[in-house]
Design an enzyme around this catalytic site. Sequence first.
Site, PDB file in Angstrom:
ATOM      1  N   GLY A   1       0.811  -1.202   0.000  1.00  0.00           N
ATOM      2  CA  GLY A   1       0.000   0.000   0.000  1.00  0.00           C
ATOM      3  C   GLY A   1       0.849   1.259   0.000  1.00  0.00           C
ATOM      4  O   GLY A   1       1.975   1.261   0.490  1.00  0.00           O
TER       5      GLY A   1
ATOM      6  N   ASP B   1       0.648   1.629   9.011  1.00  0.00           N
ATOM      7  CA  ASP B   1       0.153   0.889  10.173  1.00  0.00           C
ATOM      8  C   ASP B   1       1.141   0.858  11.332  1.00  0.00           C
ATOM      9  O   ASP B   1       0.759   0.543  12.459  1.00  0.00           O
ATOM     10  CB  ASP B   1      -0.186  -0.553   9.780  1.00  0.00           C
TER      11      ASP B   1
ATOM     12  N   MET C   1      -7.383   2.924   9.829  1.00  0.00           N
ATOM     13  CA  MET C   1      -6.785   1.673   9.372  1.00  0.00           C
ATOM     14  C   MET C   1      -5.972   1.028  10.489  1.00  0.00           C
ATOM     15  O   MET C   1      -5.442   1.704  11.369  1.00  0.00           O
ATOM     16  CB  MET C   1      -5.907   1.919   8.149  1.00  0.00           C
ATOM     17  N   GLY C   2      -5.848  -0.283  10.421  1.00  0.00           N
ATOM     18  CA  GLY C   2      -5.106  -1.036  11.424  1.00  0.00           C
ATOM     19  C   GLY C   2      -5.772  -2.374  11.662  1.00  0.00           C
ATOM     20  O   GLY C   2      -6.735  -2.458  12.413  1.00  0.00           O
ATOM     21  N   ARG C   3      -5.263  -3.415  10.993  1.00  0.00           N
ATOM     22  CA  ARG C   3      -5.895  -4.734  11.090  1.00  0.00           C
ATOM     23  C   ARG C   3      -5.634  -5.366  12.449  1.00  0.00           C
ATOM     24  O   ARG C   3      -6.543  -5.801  13.137  1.00  0.00           O
ATOM     25  CB  ARG C   3      -5.363  -5.644   9.978  1.00  0.00           C
TER      26      ARG C   3
ATOM     27  N   LEU D   1      -7.847   7.935   2.132  1.00  0.00           N
ATOM     28  CA  LEU D   1      -7.415   9.326   2.305  1.00  0.00           C
ATOM     29  C   LEU D   1      -6.266   9.441   3.290  1.00  0.00           C
ATOM     30  O   LEU D   1      -5.410  10.326   3.172  1.00  0.00           O
ATOM     31  CB  LEU D   1      -8.598  10.183   2.782  1.00  0.00           C
TER      32      LEU D   1
END
Length: 415
Positions: free
Chosen positions: A12, A142, A186-188, A296
């Site tokens: 990404g 991340d 975001m952040g799995r 974004l």
Amino acid sequence: MKMNMIIGQSGGPTSVINSSLAGAIEYAINSEIIGNVYGMINGIEGLLEDNVICLSDMFSQMPQEIHRLKHSPAMFLGSCRYKLSHTEEEYDRLFEILNKYHIGYFVYIGGNDSMDTVEKLSRYTEENGIDIKIVGIPKTIDNDLVGIDHSPGFGSAAKYIATCVREVAYDTSIYSIKSVHIIEAMGRNAGWLTAASVLARAEYMPAPHLIYLPEVPFSVEQFISDVKKKLEEYNSVIVVVSEGIRDKNGEYISANSATDADQFGHARLSGAAAYLKTVVEEEIGCKVRALEPSVLQRSAGHIISQTDVNEAFNLGTVAARAAEEGKTGVFATLKRTSNKPYTVQYGVEDVKVIANQENKVPRDFISKEGNDVTQKMITYLRPLIRGVAQTPFRNGLPDYIDIRHLDVREQKYRN
């Protein structure tokens, strides 16, 4: 004969991954040992298709473009999420192309999966007596990479998220009605970016009021209780959640989380904020909105952290120098040596340290209740967003570098 360098980008995008590319290109072009510098279009996947451009031709003739590249977001060379199959046929094709361009130095910029590619390629070259130095440059918003104090790209994304939260707080403060705004970052598996929202707070601005990270099991019941308590104190409550929050059984709380996975086995996540919006509507009944910055937050070049730009550029230089010096199977890294004043030390580490590992938020960076972060987190975060990068502007908008070479119809600089 001088051996050439090839550089690729993968995974990404971030706001500063091109800064690392700029650092590597500038060093290599000025090197007396390295020959031409080439770029893989769309990473390893593009390389296997011989989709290569000559970066020396592009930047030796226009050195001022290095500055534009350094301050342009996303990925100048394009990207891929290609996982090597490690078949002999694939390796034969890969090294056939590398030999065609007389490559002696291979630099790959990316996250966990990209560093896994660096590790496997370096092992293959050593086992087969191939004299190509393989070096990685880490990146990810991340901040979940091990072996480095913080990941290039994270500081700028953190700055963007904190700014957005503060602006949402201003927007919602104008109404006297009760409301809840749930922002999904975001952040799995690692909640660093969500935690960075805490930087939005000021003496006069308590938002975000609640912060939930995936490192702590999430309880919908406790969430509702937390929100109700904050609504007793404030008209507007702002909550920031990680996309990967999950319950005590490890199940993602989002009703809309996809059950499929990408080629690296990672679940495709979305909908945590949207799900919690319906919960608040049903259980509390006040005005509620779900906000998802989505992509974004990855490439917000207009609000880049100068610290992030400088560090990403320096890591590109460190990687190119390491390759030139004959190092292989390593990645460029930095270690924090002081918070006041903020200083870091650059170097390289064995890529095995970083490949397929995850750097999660320490428990003592998270509040006991699991709905906020501690002062340790704030101390860690604050230096990373400092400085405002001097992004070039033209006609009132950011003047980013030309990327028409990513269009298959454009043939200039292609070999």
